[in-house]
Motif scaffolding. Structure first.
Motif, PDB file in Angstrom:
ATOM      1  N   SER A 112       0.756  -1.394   0.062  1.00 44.43           N
ATOM      2  CA  SER A 112       0.006   0.040  -0.151  1.00 44.43           C
ATOM      3  C   SER A 112       0.816   1.144   0.079  1.00 44.43           C
ATOM      4  O   SER A 112       0.460   2.190  -0.758  1.00 44.43           O
ATOM      5  N   ASN A 116       0.520   4.109  -2.742  1.00 44.43           N
ATOM      6  CA  ASN A 116       0.333   5.570  -2.351  1.00 44.43           C
ATOM      7  C   ASN A 116       1.308   6.644  -2.705  1.00 44.43           C
ATOM      8  O   ASN A 116       0.943   7.527  -3.112  1.00 44.43           O
ATOM      9  N   LYS A 120       0.518   9.513  -5.699  1.00 46.76           N
ATOM     10  CA  LYS A 120       0.434  11.021  -5.260  1.00 46.76           C
ATOM     11  C   LYS A 120       1.877  11.816  -5.816  1.00 46.76           C
ATOM     12  O   LYS A 120       1.818  13.041  -5.547  1.00 46.76           O
TER      13      LYS A 120
END
Ligand code: PML
Ligand code: MG
Length: 284
Positions: A112, A116, A120
């Motif tokens: 994860s 992530n 971003k």
């Protein structure tokens, strides 16, 4: 790669590493790596210049080229086999990508974090990174010495004959594009460094296919890994080992010249279940 170092007649000839990177307002937009003989340098410089100024993300305001003579021995290698998983949209692709990463004994938390960070913009100022994230699979920590730059894999290419073979092989398995070839070359080198797995998707807003690559499962492509129009993308290398090993790991990725000289047969697009049963069968 279009006109690469040809090992058939000039393994003993001096080889050069040619690198290009282009940016716009400090944001990385394009890069390329070649290993080639001196006579091929001028035409390849022009072709990489044209490529830099015609990039989907925008027109660069800085383009850097470097040309270095390669003094180390070149490692000749076989490519990872290509697979493509048929999925139903980006959520399904992400779920299956994560499942494949879990099969490499990478924790959900670490997976994860990689997703992530890339989603971003992985640099501390939320821009795409020029290089990759390196992430410790046991602690989930990011290990790249410069978190703005990341680790850029350098000094890799494919021999001319192998490139021709790869074009034929890609056609056979319904896969196409220079982007795939270049990513495969990079992923093969990354796997040779002992990387547990690599996760990648493009920063190009029009290109949504991404991949997971490793020695164990090969180069596994997932269509729609991100939504069209999204300009965030990048790479994560999942690393297992002592933190003290990180410098020799990065040194291999950045400095060791690797040329693909053999193409490993890949597979036509298949479902996730077919992929799993094939890889389980291969384990026996
Ligand atoms: C990139 O070009 O930025 C990465 C491309 C990754 C996907 C290549 C593929 O379709 O296999
Ligand atoms: Mg790119």
């Amino acid at each position: 790669m279009v006109k690469s170092f040809n090992d058939n007649y000039n393994r003993n000839q001096t080889a050069f590493s040619l690198r290009m990177r282009a940016s716009m307002d400090g944001m990385h937009i394009s890069g390329a790596e070649r290993i080639l003989s001196e006579d091929k340098l001028p035409s390849e410089l022009v072709s990489l210049f044209n490529r830099a100024i015609n990039h989907g993300i925008g027109t660069p305001d800085e383009i850097y080229f470097s040309v270095e003579e390669i003094k180390e021995d070149i490692l000749f290698a076989g490519s990872l086999p290509i697979s493509t998983i048929l999925t139903e949209g980006s959520e399904d692709s992400r779920r299956k990508t994560k499942e494949l990463l879990k099969l490499h004994n990478i924790s959900e938390k670490t997976i994860s974090k990689a997703f992530n960070d890339i989603s971003k913009g992985a640099s501390p100022d939320s821009k795409n990174m020029r290089g990759a994230i390196v992430i410790d699979i046991d602690t989930g920590e990011r290990l790249e010495p410069d978190p703005y730059r990341g680790v850029r894999v350098s000094r890799m290419d494919i021999c001319e004959e192998a490139e021709d073979t790869l074009s034929i092989e890609m056609k056979r398995i319904d896969t196409e594009g220079l982007r795939v070839k270049e990513a495969l070359i990079l992923a093969t080198k990354v796997s040779m460094a002992g990387t547990v797995a690599e996760l990648c998707w493009s920063d190009n807003p029009d290109y949504t296919t991404g991949y997971v690559a490793s020695k164990r499962y090969g180069y596994v492509r997932f269509p729609d890994l991100k939504k069209k129009g999204d300009i965030k993308g990048g790479r994560a290398f999942f690393f297992k080992g002592q933190v003290s090993d990180i410098y020799s790991y990065i040194n291999f990725l950045q400095k060791r010249p690797v040329l693909i000289e053999r193409v490993t047969q890949g597979f036509r697009p298949c479902t996730w279940e077919e992929f799993l049963s094939r890889t389980r069968r291969d384990e026996i």
